[in-house]
Design a protein around this motif. Structure first.
Motif, PDB file in Angstrom:
ATOM      1  N   SER A 543      22.426  11.313 -10.803  1.00  0.00           N
ATOM      2  CA  SER A 543      21.012  11.700 -10.822  1.00  0.00           C
ATOM      3  C   SER A 543      20.904  13.207 -10.949  1.00  0.00           C
ATOM      4  N   PRO A 544      19.830  13.698 -11.545  1.00  0.00           N
ATOM      5  CA  PRO A 544      19.666  15.152 -11.689  1.00  0.00           C
ATOM      6  C   PRO A 544      19.543  15.831 -10.320  1.00  0.00           C
ATOM      7  N   GLU A 545      20.011  17.062 -10.208  1.00  0.00           N
ATOM      8  CA  GLU A 545      19.824  17.828  -8.976  1.00  0.00           C
ATOM      9  C   GLU A 545      18.338  17.975  -8.689  1.00  0.00           C
ATOM     10  N   GLY A 546      18.006  17.942  -7.412  1.00  0.00           N
ATOM     11  CA  GLY A 546      16.611  18.063  -7.032  1.00  0.00           C
ATOM     12  C   GLY A 546      15.859  16.757  -7.074  1.00  0.00           C
ATOM     13  N   SER A 547      16.563  15.666  -7.458  1.00  0.00           N
ATOM     14  CA  SER A 547      15.881  14.379  -7.506  1.00  0.00           C
ATOM     15  C   SER A 547      15.596  13.882  -6.101  1.00  0.00           C
ATOM     16  N   ARG A 548      14.666  12.941  -6.021  1.00  0.00           N
ATOM     17  CA  ARG A 548      14.284  12.390  -4.737  1.00  0.00           C
ATOM     18  C   ARG A 548      14.929  11.013  -4.539  1.00  0.00           C
ATOM     19  N   ARG A 549      14.533  10.347  -3.485  1.00  0.00           N
ATOM     20  CA  ARG A 549      15.101   9.030  -3.184  1.00  0.00           C
ATOM     21  C   ARG A 549      14.915   8.094  -4.375  1.00  0.00           C
ATOM     22  N   ALA A 550      15.942   7.311  -4.662  1.00  0.00           N
ATOM     23  CA  ALA A 550      15.901   6.419  -5.816  1.00  0.00           C
ATOM     24  C   ALA A 550      15.093   5.168  -5.508  1.00  0.00           C
ATOM     25  N   GLY A 551      14.718   4.455  -6.565  1.00  0.00           N
ATOM     26  CA  GLY A 551      13.944   3.242  -6.393  1.00  0.00           C
ATOM     27  C   GLY A 551      14.181   2.267  -7.523  1.00  0.00           C
ATOM     28  N   ALA A 552      13.763   1.030  -7.264  1.00  0.00           N
ATOM     29  CA  ALA A 552      13.920  -0.028  -8.261  1.00  0.00           C
ATOM     30  C   ALA A 552      12.644  -0.857  -8.312  1.00  0.00           C
ATOM     31  N   VAL A 553      12.532  -1.654  -9.364  1.00  0.00           N
ATOM     32  CA  VAL A 553      11.399  -2.553  -9.539  1.00  0.00           C
ATOM     33  C   VAL A 553      11.911  -3.981  -9.403  1.00  0.00           C
ATOM     34  N   ALA A 554      11.298  -4.751  -8.496  1.00  0.00           N
ATOM     35  CA  ALA A 554      11.731  -6.120  -8.238  1.00  0.00           C
ATOM     36  C   ALA A 554      11.456  -7.012  -9.446  1.00  0.00           C
ATOM     37  N   VAL A 555      12.182  -8.121  -9.507  1.00  0.00           N
ATOM     38  CA  VAL A 555      11.919  -9.143 -10.514  1.00  0.00           C
ATOM     39  C   VAL A 555      10.663  -9.900 -10.099  1.00  0.00           C
ATOM     40  N   LEU A 556       9.953 -10.426 -11.066  1.00  0.00           N
ATOM     41  CA  LEU A 556       8.670 -11.097 -10.809  1.00  0.00           C
ATOM     42  C   LEU A 556       8.790 -12.601 -10.929  1.00  0.00           C
ATOM     43  N   PRO A 557       8.067 -13.334 -10.056  1.00  0.00           N
ATOM     44  CA  PRO A 557       7.352 -12.883  -8.870  1.00  0.00           C
ATOM     45  C   PRO A 557       8.323 -12.287  -7.836  1.00  0.00           C
ATOM     46  N   THR A 558       7.816 -11.459  -6.963  1.00  0.00           N
ATOM     47  CA  THR A 558       8.663 -10.717  -6.023  1.00  0.00           C
ATOM     48  C   THR A 558       9.058 -11.626  -4.854  1.00  0.00           C
ATOM     49  N   LEU A 559       9.909 -12.609  -5.158  1.00  0.00           N
ATOM     50  CA  LEU A 559      10.356 -13.594  -4.186  1.00  0.00           C
ATOM     51  C   LEU A 559      11.856 -13.465  -3.964  1.00  0.00           C
ATOM     52  N   THR A 560      12.307 -13.829  -2.778  1.00  0.00           N
ATOM     53  CA  THR A 560      13.714 -13.684  -2.420  1.00  0.00           C
ATOM     54  C   THR A 560      14.621 -14.469  -3.355  1.00  0.00           C
ATOM     55  N   THR A 561      14.269 -15.720  -3.621  1.00  0.00           N
ATOM     56  CA  THR A 561      15.154 -16.556  -4.437  1.00  0.00           C
ATOM     57  C   THR A 561      15.294 -16.046  -5.863  1.00  0.00           C
ATOM     58  N   VAL A 756       7.946  -2.202  -5.611  1.00  0.00           N
ATOM     59  CA  VAL A 756       8.840  -1.039  -5.621  1.00  0.00           C
ATOM     60  C   VAL A 756       9.803  -1.139  -4.434  1.00  0.00           C
ATOM     61  N   VAL A 757      11.086  -1.028  -4.741  1.00  0.00           N
ATOM     62  CA  VAL A 757      12.136  -1.184  -3.732  1.00  0.00           C
ATOM     63  C   VAL A 757      12.870   0.146  -3.574  1.00  0.00           C
ATOM     64  N   PRO A 758      12.975   0.682  -2.355  1.00  0.00           N
ATOM     65  CA  PRO A 758      13.694   1.943  -2.152  1.00  0.00           C
ATOM     66  C   PRO A 758      15.202   1.731  -2.207  1.00  0.00           C
ATOM     67  N   VAL A 759      15.917   2.748  -2.646  1.00  0.00           N
ATOM     68  CA  VAL A 759      17.383   2.704  -2.705  1.00  0.00           C
ATOM     69  C   VAL A 759      17.909   3.950  -2.003  1.00  0.00           C
ATOM     70  N   LEU A 760      18.638   3.745  -0.897  1.00  0.00           N
ATOM     71  CA  LEU A 760      19.165   4.856  -0.116  1.00  0.00           C
ATOM     72  C   LEU A 760      20.686   4.856  -0.207  1.00  0.00           C
ATOM     73  N   VAL A 761      21.254   6.038  -0.395  1.00  0.00           N
ATOM     74  CA  VAL A 761      22.705   6.199  -0.366  1.00  0.00           C
ATOM     75  C   VAL A 761      23.027   7.123   0.799  1.00  0.00           C
ATOM     76  N   LEU A 762      23.851   6.625   1.729  1.00  0.00           N
ATOM     77  CA  LEU A 762      24.158   7.352   2.957  1.00  0.00           C
ATOM     78  C   LEU A 762      25.650   7.634   3.041  1.00  0.00           C
ATOM     79  N   ARG A 763      25.984   8.857   3.423  1.00  0.00           N
ATOM     80  CA  ARG A 763      27.391   9.234   3.642  1.00  0.00           C
ATOM     81  C   ARG A 763      27.577   9.561   5.114  1.00  0.00           C
ATOM     82  N   PRO A 764      28.747   9.247   5.694  1.00  0.00           N
ATOM     83  CA  PRO A 764      28.983   9.561   7.112  1.00  0.00           C
ATOM     84  C   PRO A 764      28.861  11.055   7.384  1.00  0.00           C
ATOM     85  N   ALA A 765      28.562  11.388   8.625  1.00  0.00           N
ATOM     86  CA  ALA A 765      28.385  12.797   9.008  1.00  0.00           C
ATOM     87  C   ALA A 765      29.645  13.613   8.726  1.00  0.00           C
ATOM     88  N   SER A 766      30.802  12.971   8.798  1.00  0.00           N
ATOM     89  CA  SER A 766      32.060  13.697   8.607  1.00  0.00           C
ATOM     90  C   SER A 766      32.398  13.924   7.137  1.00  0.00           C
TER      91      SER A 766
END
Length: 934
Positions: A543-561, A756-766
């Protein structure tokens, strides 16, 4: 004619015991002592400080003295009171006395010896009724250990009285007023004053209370009459009341009149004319400050302060000052009044009111000290204030240029950056307050205004969604250009998991899917993970520098299955857990050449007693070499839509079953975590309505195509990403409609909170994070405080000429730790730009050549300060302005200080709360030689 001899002085038990103790200290064994004095207690008996019995006798002749000497036991002290002198008694009697003489009584000598003093200060011996005070000091002498020795051998009034205060009243005059106020309300304090009067007499007690009043400084005259047993518990409460009534700087003209009337009613507190205005004002201010510090102290101090504040509220009403309560930062009724003032300002925004009035009312409420008591109400009122800021901003115009995919990406980005936070505020405000009148109505009014605007935005979003779906604008892998792309959720394994896995290397990845996690839910989950659990949120690789939290668009209808199965298989499909596991492991094996495992609810829940994580899941996470990619599905949020309150919940790592132990396990293993959802959800706010589907309802928010599409409430979507037999469906748009039974929340529709679905990438503190990879706080600017425009430097203040040898602004070589958007054009030259263009700034950067902060970042920070109320910034705003995470803010602010604090002057500093940053703009302009339009 000669004067008659002075009568013998009266002697009480204190002098008797002191006399014996002094002889014992000089090495005399128990014996007889003759004292020329009149006993105040005939036949008194007791014991010395080392428990040797003491018996007294009064003798008026030598014969009686001899008889008492004959009767004395060997193991007792005998104190004989007589008016006979040595000649009358004779040498035979004197020989049987411990000192061989008849002792005189000098109470001050006894006092001096009890304090081990060699000299008495005149301030002590010249006090009115000095002898009675001395007798009191002897009477109050502690049985064990006696009085503390006089410093330097000189017994002063202060040392003597302070010793009595500490021993008898358990109060220290060196303590601050907050501790004195805490002492005054203690149950035993009034009783201790009464006991002191009984033991040592009124005169010493009065002198001690005088001394205690002196320790309050300018408040002395107001405090002293209140240091009596019957009114002592009201000392602090009356001080708070006086603080409200005498603070004229905060009062309007009408309020000053009301305050004077109330002060007149307070005169009865002193039993005479009240002290002058300066004294009562000093006492009021001191009591208010003392209670504020007590409130911030230990738990016991805090509870004491709450009792005092409640009593003060009652007293203020009793003297007729209830209307002035709002001026106080302490009184409970003040909080209620300020809350109603804020609510009225929220309601008035539709008529003559302004956002500035709302901000002023919220600032007053935020200053109130009873944060914990009114936390729930404050949360709702803070949320309503945030909504007021948002509705006051112009409606974002989503550019129509580009293809339909770009338009959808911009709408989705708006929901990630702003709309999701609006939903958080709506949820918090909707919880409401414990007040069914003005305050609740004000919040309700702002919630309705915000919901109306959200409905309009939802309709625009749904229109863009339908167009992009019809045009199949996401076939290339993403909606929108690289700088603002939003991924179709079925591409997340390729666009997110694959590059994250490559970057993580041998440490591996934990892919956690929170079923039903909306953008609003992700805000608090991410804050908790980053703040409390110390994870670092980073941008998706590539992703470009300075970008914000990523996101995705759910498949329709927005159901789990549908949407979850498409995510885990990497293709548009529907299916249950078996399909998801097979698709996930197959993708990882084919694309990453790794082994992967995916765990659903049953496997995650099968924990043994004493295990926070299922042993099977824990083993897979620990096995970074054998299973580099582990996936886990958690259903807490989606489950809440059926049977609890997702709107009232604050989602954190510990409120989502299994998430916190999973994160802790991943951190221990060094894994990178990808945290996302399969769809979002909307909340049932009990103001919606049921729509007849007309066709077959596929969920509470979706139905098969056919029949009339009700504009504004529904939208028809069609295309490859609609997973149905005919690739068509009708989705609910308005969050106020549903096709099925009432539940706590829903998904399946076309509202951005569902799609709209948020996408977070987390790295350990170390983990080591490259510069520019860590994301700054994601809140919109209006979340933390008022949004104001930068202060523009006046045209009459030209920039200082560049110093010789100064590097050109365009050079700025090498990677910088902090970066922001490009500077505004020259015609809108701001104060921050004027500072970084000055010669002083050039010298400072040359002196601190190793600093990596860019000029543009520092200029933006200065402008943010200059525009902020009081030139103060909360940590979140400062971090966002500098483009750093909260974890790196401290390092950033230290760099800014090195540049701005010329010669050590505190241009930039931390406030007393050790968090808020404060910029002295006047000193900044003086130090850097720039002008400011004042």
């Amino acid at each position: 004619m000669t004067d008659a001899p002075a009568p013998p002085p009266a002697v009480g038990p204190a002098i008797i015991r002191t006399t014996v103790d002094q002889l014992a200290e000089r090495g005399f064994p128990p014996g007889a002592v003759a004292v020329r004095a009149v006993p105040t207690s005939v036949g008194w008996s007791g014991s010395s400080s080392n428990d040797v019995p003491i018996r007294t006798a009064t003798c008026v002749s030598a014969l009686e003295v001899r008889e008492q000497l004959r009767q004395r036991a060997d193991d007792e002290w005998l104190v004989i009171f007589t008016d006979r002198d040595a000649n009358d008694l004779g040498t035979g009697v004197l020989a049987h006395l411990a000192t061989g003489r008849v002792r005189g009584v000098d109470v001050w000598e006894s006092v001096s010896e009890t304090f081990r003093a060699t000299q008495l200060a005149p301030s002590l011996t010249s006090m009115p009724d000095a002898r009675r005070i001395a007798m009191g000091l002897l009477s109050a002498t502690p049985v064990s250990g006696g009085w503390p020795a006089a410093p330097g051998g000189v017994l002063t009034r202060e040392h003597a009285l302070d010793s009595v205060l500490e021993s008898s009243l358990h109060v220290d005059t060196s303590q601050d007023l907050s501790q004195l106020l805490a002492w005054s309300v203690a149950d035993e304090s009034a009783a201790a004053i009464a006991r002191l009067r009984d033991v040592a007499g009124d005169r010493l007690a009065e002198a001690c209370l005088d001394r205690l009043a002196e320790s309050t400084g300018p408040s002395r005259a107001a405090v002293r009459p209140l240091l009596e047993a019957d009114v002592l518990p009201d000392l602090a409460a009356r001080g708070i009341v006086l603080g409200v009534l005498t603070d004229e700087a905060q009062q309007s003209a009408d309020e000053r009149v009301d305050a004077r009337v109330a002060l007149a009613r307070c005169e009865e507190w002193w039993g005479h004319d009240r002290p002058d205005a300066e004294v009562t004002r000093a006492f009021g201010a001191a009591a208010t400050d003392g209670l504020t510090r007590l409130l911030a102290g230990s738990r016991r101090d805090h509870e004491t302060a709450l009792r005092l504040i409640d009593r003060a509220d009652s007293l203020l009403q009793k003297v007729g000052g209830a209307e002035l309560a709002e001026l106080s930062d302490l009184l409970p009724s003040s909080h209620s009044r300020r809350a109603r003032t804020l609510a009225r300002a929220l309601t008035a925004m539709d008529q003559s009111g302004t956002l500035a009035e709302v901000e002023a009312a919220w600032a007053a409420l935020e200053r109130h000290r009873l944060v914990e008591r009114f936390r729930a109400d404050n949360d709702a009122l803070r949320a309503a204030t945030r909504l007021a800021r948002w509705v006051s901003t112009p409606t974002a115009e989503i550019a129509a240029g580009g293809d339909s995919g770009e338009v959808l990406a911009r709408h989705s980005r708006a929901h990630l950056d702003v709309g999701g936070w609006v939903d958080v505020a709506l949820n918090a405000a909707s919880v409401g307050v414990d007040d069914t009148t003005t305050t609740a109505r004000g919040i309700e009014h702002m919630v309705h205004r915000a919901l109306e605007r959200r409905e309009e935005e939802a309709r625009h979003f749904a229109t863009a969604l339908a167009a992009a779906t019809r045009d199949d604008a996401g076939r290339s892998g993403a909606f929108g250009p690289e700088a603002a792309r939003i991924w179709p959720i079925e591409n997340l394994l390729e666009t997110v998991l694959a590059p994250v896995s490559t970057q993580a290397g041998p440490s591996g990845v934990l892919f956690v899917l929170l079923d039903g996690m909306s953008v609003a839910s992700a805000t608090s989950i991410a804050d908790d993970a980053v703040g409390r659990l110390r994870w670092q949120e980073v941008r998706v690789p590539g992703s470009p520098e300075g970008s914000r939290r990523a996101g995705a668009v759910a498949v329709l209808p927005t159901l789990t299955t549908i949407s979850r199965a498409s995510l885990f298989t990497g293709r548009l499909t529907s299916g249950e857990q078996a399909v998801e596991r097979e698709g996930f492991t197959a993708f990882v094996a084919a694309r990453l050449k790794h082994k992967a495992r995916l765990f659903h609810k049953a496997a995650v829940d099968q924990t043994r007693r004493g295990w926070a994580v299922s042993p099977e899941v824990a083993a897979a996470i620990d096995d970074t070499g054998g299973t580099p990619v582990v996936g886990v599905v958690l259903n807490t949020i989606d489950d809440a839509l059926d049977r609890s309150d997702p709107g009232g919940a604050t989602w954190t790592a510990d409120s989502i079953k299994h998430l916190e132990p999973l994160l802790l396990r991943a951190a221990s293993a060094g894994r990178t975590v990808v945290l996302t959802g399969d769809h979002g959800h909307i909340v049932e706010r009990r103001d919606g309505r049921h729509l007849s589907p007309g066709t077959v309802a596929t969920s509470n928010r979706s139905r098969e195509s056919g029949g009339e599409v009700r504009h504004g409430d529904e939208i028809l979507v069609e295309g490859r990403r609609v997973v149905s037999d005919d690739h068509r469906a009708v989705l609910a748009v308005s969050e106020r409609v549903r096709y099925g039974p009432l539940k706590a929340g829903y998904h399946g529709g076309a509202h951005p909170a569902e799609v709209v679905v948020p996408v977070l990438v987390l790295r350990p503190a170390s983990a080591e994070i490259a510069d520019g990879d860590e994301l700054p706080p994601q809140q919109p600017r209006w979340w933390s405080g008022p949004v104001t425009a930068p202060v523009v430097a006046p045209a009459s203040a030209p920039a200082a000429a560049p110093a010789r040898g100064r590097r050109p602004r365009t050079a700025d070589p090498g990677p910088a730790l902090f970066d922001i958007a490009p500077e505004p054009p020259e015609q809108s030259r701001t104060l921050g730009m004027a500072v970084v263009e000055s010669e002083v700034y050039q010298r400072q950067t040359e002196l601190n050549a190793r600093l990596t902060m860019k000029e543009s970042a520092l200029a933006a920070l200065i402008d943010e300060f200059a525009a902020a109320r009081g030139h103060r910034l909360p940590p979140v705003t400062a971090a966002q302005t500098l483009g750093v995470s909260l974890a790196r803010l401290r390092g950033a602010q230290e760099q800014a200080k090195q540049i701005l604090n010329v010669d050590g002057y505190p241009v930039l500093r931390l406030d007393g709360d050790a968090q808020t940053l404060v910029l002295d703009v006047d000193l900044l302009c003086e130090q850097f030689g720039v002008n400011r339009d004042r």
